[in-house]
Scaffold this motif. Structure first.
Motif, PDB file in Angstrom:
ATOM      1  N   VAL A  95       0.804  -1.236   0.037  1.00 15.87           N
ATOM      2  CA  VAL A  95       0.040  -0.119   0.085  1.00 15.87           C
ATOM      3  C   VAL A  95       0.803   1.101  -0.225  1.00 15.87           C
ATOM      4  O   VAL A  95       1.825   1.355   0.969  1.00 15.87           O
ATOM      5  N   PHE A  96       0.505   2.070  -0.769  1.00 11.70           N
ATOM      6  CA  PHE A  96       1.301   3.475  -1.020  1.00 11.70           C
ATOM      7  C   PHE A  96       0.193   4.594  -0.693  1.00 11.70           C
ATOM      8  O   PHE A  96      -0.936   4.592  -1.423  1.00 11.70           O
ATOM      9  N   ASP A  97       0.687   5.539   0.218  1.00 11.15           N
ATOM     10  CA  ASP A  97      -0.357   6.501   0.616  1.00 11.15           C
ATOM     11  C   ASP A  97       0.329   8.043   0.571  1.00 11.15           C
ATOM     12  O   ASP A  97      -0.280   8.762   0.594  1.00 11.15           O
ATOM     13  N   GLY A  98       1.892   7.988   0.017  1.00  8.01           N
ATOM     14  CA  GLY A  98       2.356   9.119  -0.087  1.00  8.01           C
ATOM     15  C   GLY A  98       2.765   9.902   1.411  1.00  8.01           C
ATOM     16  O   GLY A  98       3.411  11.060   1.488  1.00  8.01           O
ATOM     17  N   ALA A  99       2.564   9.241   2.430  1.00  7.39           N
ATOM     18  CA  ALA A  99       2.963   9.534   3.716  1.00  7.39           C
ATOM     19  C   ALA A  99       4.722   9.333   4.160  1.00  7.39           C
ATOM     20  O   ALA A  99       4.803   9.721   5.389  1.00  7.39           O
ATOM     21  N   ARG A 100       5.413   8.691   3.201  1.00  2.19           N
ATOM     22  CA  ARG A 100       6.671   8.449   3.469  1.00  2.19           C
ATOM     23  C   ARG A 100       7.420   8.573   2.114  1.00  2.19           C
ATOM     24  O   ARG A 100       6.825   8.380   0.950  1.00  2.19           O
ATOM     25  N   LEU A 101       8.843   8.870   1.938  1.00  8.38           N
ATOM     26  CA  LEU A 101       9.489   9.014   1.116  1.00  8.38           C
ATOM     27  C   LEU A 101      10.091   7.908   0.310  1.00  8.38           C
ATOM     28  O   LEU A 101      10.536   8.140  -0.712  1.00  8.38           O
ATOM     29  N   ASP A 102      10.205   6.535   1.237  1.00  4.57           N
ATOM     30  CA  ASP A 102      10.933   5.520   0.616  1.00  4.57           C
ATOM     31  C   ASP A 102       9.922   4.410   0.165  1.00  4.57           C
ATOM     32  O   ASP A 102      10.242   3.207   0.503  1.00  4.57           O
ATOM     33  N   GLY A 103       8.658   4.622  -0.199  1.00  3.50           N
ATOM     34  CA  GLY A 103       7.860   3.860  -1.114  1.00  3.50           C
ATOM     35  C   GLY A 103       6.779   3.096  -0.342  1.00  3.50           C
ATOM     36  O   GLY A 103       6.309   4.031   0.670  1.00  3.50           O
ATOM     37  N   ALA A 104       6.374   1.915  -0.659  1.00  5.07           N
ATOM     38  CA  ALA A 104       5.151   1.539  -0.058  1.00  5.07           C
ATOM     39  C   ALA A 104       5.314   0.694   1.334  1.00  5.07           C
ATOM     40  O   ALA A 104       6.463   0.304   1.575  1.00  5.07           O
ATOM     41  N   PHE A 105       4.214   0.616   1.854  1.00  5.33           N
ATOM     42  CA  PHE A 105       4.304  -0.374   3.262  1.00  5.33           C
ATOM     43  C   PHE A 105       3.667  -1.877   2.636  1.00  5.33           C
ATOM     44  O   PHE A 105       2.803  -1.869   1.803  1.00  5.33           O
ATOM     45  N   GLN A 106       4.261  -2.889   3.385  1.00  2.00           N
ATOM     46  CA  GLN A 106       3.777  -4.073   3.242  1.00  2.00           C
ATOM     47  C   GLN A 106       2.716  -4.183   4.473  1.00  2.00           C
ATOM     48  O   GLN A 106       3.143  -4.118   5.563  1.00  2.00           O
ATOM     49  N   VAL A 107       1.329  -4.082   4.303  1.00  2.00           N
ATOM     50  CA  VAL A 107       0.230  -4.215   5.258  1.00  2.00           C
ATOM     51  C   VAL A 107      -0.424  -5.554   5.433  1.00  2.00           C
ATOM     52  O   VAL A 107      -0.937  -5.873   4.387  1.00  2.00           O
ATOM     53  N   ASN A 108      -0.165  -6.102   6.309  1.00  2.00           N
ATOM     54  CA  ASN A 108      -0.794  -7.365   6.537  1.00  2.00           C
ATOM     55  C   ASN A 108      -1.916  -7.163   7.539  1.00  2.00           C
ATOM     56  O   ASN A 108      -1.784  -6.458   8.735  1.00  2.00           O
ATOM     57  N   ALA A 109      -3.033  -7.698   7.296  1.00  2.00           N
ATOM     58  CA  ALA A 109      -4.446  -7.604   8.031  1.00  2.00           C
ATOM     59  C   ALA A 109      -4.829  -8.735   8.576  1.00  2.00           C
ATOM     60  O   ALA A 109      -4.677  -9.786   7.708  1.00  2.00           O
ATOM     61  N   VAL A 110      -5.112  -8.870   9.750  1.00  2.00           N
ATOM     62  CA  VAL A 110      -6.072  -9.953  10.257  1.00  2.00           C
ATOM     63  C   VAL A 110      -7.401  -9.626  10.624  1.00  2.00           C
ATOM     64  O   VAL A 110      -7.416  -8.564  11.400  1.00  2.00           O
ATOM     65  N   ILE A 111      -8.438 -10.241  10.263  1.00  2.00           N
ATOM     66  CA  ILE A 111      -9.793  -9.942  10.425  1.00  2.00           C
ATOM     67  C   ILE A 111     -10.504 -11.056  11.484  1.00  2.00           C
ATOM     68  O   ILE A 111     -10.212 -12.114  11.322  1.00  2.00           O
ATOM     69  N   GLY A 112     -11.054 -10.582  12.562  1.00  2.00           N
ATOM     70  CA  GLY A 112     -11.824 -11.294  13.486  1.00  2.00           C
ATOM     71  C   GLY A 112     -13.180 -10.717  13.913  1.00  2.00           C
ATOM     72  O   GLY A 112     -13.620  -9.677  13.087  1.00  2.00           O
ATOM     73  N   ARG A 113     -13.523 -10.914  15.014  1.00  2.00           N
ATOM     74  CA  ARG A 113     -14.725 -10.492  15.575  1.00  2.00           C
ATOM     75  C   ARG A 113     -14.688  -9.123  16.235  1.00  2.00           C
ATOM     76  O   ARG A 113     -13.313  -8.632  16.533  1.00  2.00           O
ATOM     77  N   PRO A 114     -15.552  -8.176  16.113  1.00  2.00           N
ATOM     78  CA  PRO A 114     -15.218  -6.879  16.564  1.00  2.00           C
ATOM     79  C   PRO A 114     -15.229  -6.955  17.841  1.00  2.00           C
ATOM     80  O   PRO A 114     -15.584  -7.918  18.951  1.00  2.00           O
ATOM     81  N   PRO A 115     -14.160  -6.211  18.675  1.00  2.00           N
ATOM     82  CA  PRO A 115     -14.006  -6.153  20.217  1.00  2.00           C
ATOM     83  C   PRO A 115     -15.468  -5.601  20.947  1.00  2.00           C
ATOM     84  O   PRO A 115     -16.246  -5.075  20.321  1.00  2.00           O
ATOM     85  N   ARG A 116     -15.450  -5.994  21.995  1.00  2.00           N
ATOM     86  CA  ARG A 116     -16.641  -5.826  23.101  1.00  2.00           C
ATOM     87  C   ARG A 116     -16.679  -4.277  23.117  1.00  2.00           C
ATOM     88  O   ARG A 116     -15.429  -3.537  23.575  1.00  2.00           O
ATOM     89  N   GLN A 117     -17.803  -3.519  22.994  1.00  2.00           N
ATOM     90  CA  GLN A 117     -18.038  -1.948  23.435  1.00  2.00           C
ATOM     91  C   GLN A 117     -17.954  -1.779  24.531  1.00  2.00           C
ATOM     92  O   GLN A 117     -19.217  -1.388  25.235  1.00  2.00           O
ATOM     93  N   THR A 118     -17.054  -1.716  25.430  1.00  2.00           N
ATOM     94  CA  THR A 118     -17.137  -1.418  26.985  1.00  2.00           C
ATOM     95  C   THR A 118     -16.672   0.055  27.247  1.00  2.00           C
ATOM     96  O   THR A 118     -15.617   0.276  26.758  1.00  2.00           O
ATOM     97  N   GLY A 119     -17.280   0.615  27.984  1.00  2.00           N
ATOM     98  CA  GLY A 119     -17.006   2.127  28.178  1.00  2.00           C
ATOM     99  C   GLY A 119     -16.754   2.967  27.166  1.00  2.00           C
ATOM    100  O   GLY A 119     -16.225   3.989  26.871  1.00  2.00           O
ATOM    101  N   ALA A 120     -17.693   2.604  26.141  1.00  2.00           N
ATOM    102  CA  ALA A 120     -17.543   3.495  24.655  1.00  2.00           C
ATOM    103  C   ALA A 120     -18.430   4.846  25.120  1.00  2.00           C
ATOM    104  O   ALA A 120     -19.311   4.711  25.705  1.00  2.00           O
TER     105      ALA A 120
END
Length: 304
Positions: A206-231
Motif C-alpha cells: 500500500v502506498f499513501d504518500g506519507a513516506r518518501l521511501d515507498g510503499a508499506f507491506q500491510v498485513n491484516a488479520v480480520i476477526g470478531r469486533p471488540p466488545r464495546q465497553t466504556g464507549a
C-alpha cells in the motif's frame, strides 16, 4: 480507511533533542489513515488476491466526517511518555470520479520528566475510483513549527500493474511502485470485501504518500469486533452506525522488504461494513493511543 485507514490511520514525530524513538507518521502518521498505522508478532497467513478483477472492489464506503477523542492506552517502560490526549477528525468525501480523504490529528504529550509538547498532523488525499491515480499532501507540525511536509502524486499503469510515485515536496523525487501496489481507499474497500467474504487475513503493498521511501507491506488479520465497553456516547448522525456488520481488523505496517518480527507500527480497528471505525488503537511500540468515536456527520453523495 485511509486511516490513511491509514495509512494507516500520520504518526507523531517526537522532539529530536530528547528523542524517545524515531517516528514518521501520518497516523499521527495515523493515515491512514488515519485513517489511516497492527500486530506485535504477526504471523503472515498468506492470503493473496489473484488477477486484475480482484483488484477492483465495489465501494460500500459512506461519505462522512468522524471525530475521535484520543488518549494514552499504554506506555512501555522505555517510552518516557506519561500522558497523551488529543482529537482526530477524519473526513471521507465522495466525488463522481474519486474519494477525497482529509485527516487531522492534534495531540498533547506529557513526558515523565514533566516536559510537554504538542503535535499537529494533517493528511489529504484524492484517489480515483478505479484505484489508478492518487494525489496527496502531508504536514506534520510540532510545537507550532513545521517538522515535515510532503506533497505529490502517484499513478498505476493498470489494476495490479506497476506504477510511479512523484514528490514535489520536500524535493523533486520519483520512483517506481511495484506491481500489485494499492492506494489506501482501494485497500480499505478490499479489506472490507475480505471481511464480508469471511476471510481471516489479507496482505497487500500500500502506498499513501506519507513516506518518501515507498510503499508499506500491510498485513491484516480480520476477526470478531471488540466488545464495546466504556464507549462514549456518539453525537450526530448515529443512524450510520446501525444495521452494519462489524469486524475487528488489525493491521501491521512493514517497510517494503522488511518482514521482521516487529512492524513499524500497528493499527487495530472496530470497523463497520460502510468504512466507519467506531474505535482505533494506534500502537507505536513504545506507547499506544486509544481513539474513540464521539461525533459523526453524514456527508452528501455527489449527483453525477
Amino acid at each position: 480507511m485511509d486511516i490513511t485507514l491509514g495509512s494507516p490511520a500520520t504518526r507523531p514525530s517526537l522532539p529530536s533533542p530528547r528523542q524517545l524513538t524515531t517516528h514518521s507518521f501520518r497516523r499521527p502518521r495515523i493515515q491512514t489513515a488515519v485513517v489511516v498505522a497492527a500486530v506485535g508478532a504477526l504471523v503472515l497467513l498468506g492470503l493473496w488476491i489473484r488477477g486484475a478483477d480482484a483488484q477492483q472492489p465495489d465501494f460500500p464506503l459512506v461519505p462522512h466526517r468522524a471525530t475521535y477523542d484520543m488518549k494514552l492506552s499504554v506506555a512501555r517502560a522505555n517510552s518516557g511518555i506519561m500522558e497523551v490526549t488529543g482529537r482526530m477528525v477524519l473526513e471521507t468525501v465522495e466525488a463522481c470520479e474519486g474519494w477525497e480523504v482529509k485527516q487531522r490529528i492534534k495531540l498533547k504529550f506529557l513526558r515523565n520528566d514533566g516536559d510537554e509538547f504538542s503535535t499537529d498532523s494533517s493528511f489529504t488525499s484524492y484517489e480515483t475510483k478505479d484505484g489508478l491515480a492518487l494525489r496527496f499532501s502531508v504536514r506534520n507540525i510540532q510545537d507550532d513549527e513545521v517538522e515535515e511536509e510532503l506533497r505529490g502524486t502517484a499513478d498505476l499503469d493498470a489494476p495490479g500493474a506497476k506504477g510511479r510515485a512523484s514528490f514535489s515536496l520536500p524535493e523533486a523525487r520519483s520512483f517506481e511502485l511495484p506491481a500489485g501496489t494499492l492506494f489506501p481507499t482501494t485497500h480499505l474497500a478490499l479489506v472490507l470485501r475480505h471481511a464480508r467474504d469471511g476471510d481471516k487475513s489479507a496482505s497487500y503493498l500500500v502506498f499513501d504518500g506519507a513516506r518518501l521511501d515507498g510503499a508499506f507491506q500491510v498485513n491484516a488479520v480480520i476477526g470478531r469486533p471488540p466488545r464495546q465497553t466504556g464507549a462514549p456516547v456518539v453525537r450526530g448522525d448515529v443512524a450510520l452506525l446501525r444495521n452494519q456488520p462489524s469486524w475487528g481488523v488489525r493491521f501491521a505496517f512493514f517497510a517494503t522488504g522488511d518482514q521482521g518480527a516487529h512492524p513499524e507500527y500497528e493499527l487495530a480497528l472496530d470497523l463497520l461494513g460502510n468504512g466507519i471505525a467506531r474505535s482505533m488503537l494506534l500502537d507505536y511500540g513504545e506507547f499506544a493511543v486509544d481513539s474513540r468515536l464521539v461525533q459523526l456527520q453524514a456527508l452528501p453523495r455527489p449527483r453525477c
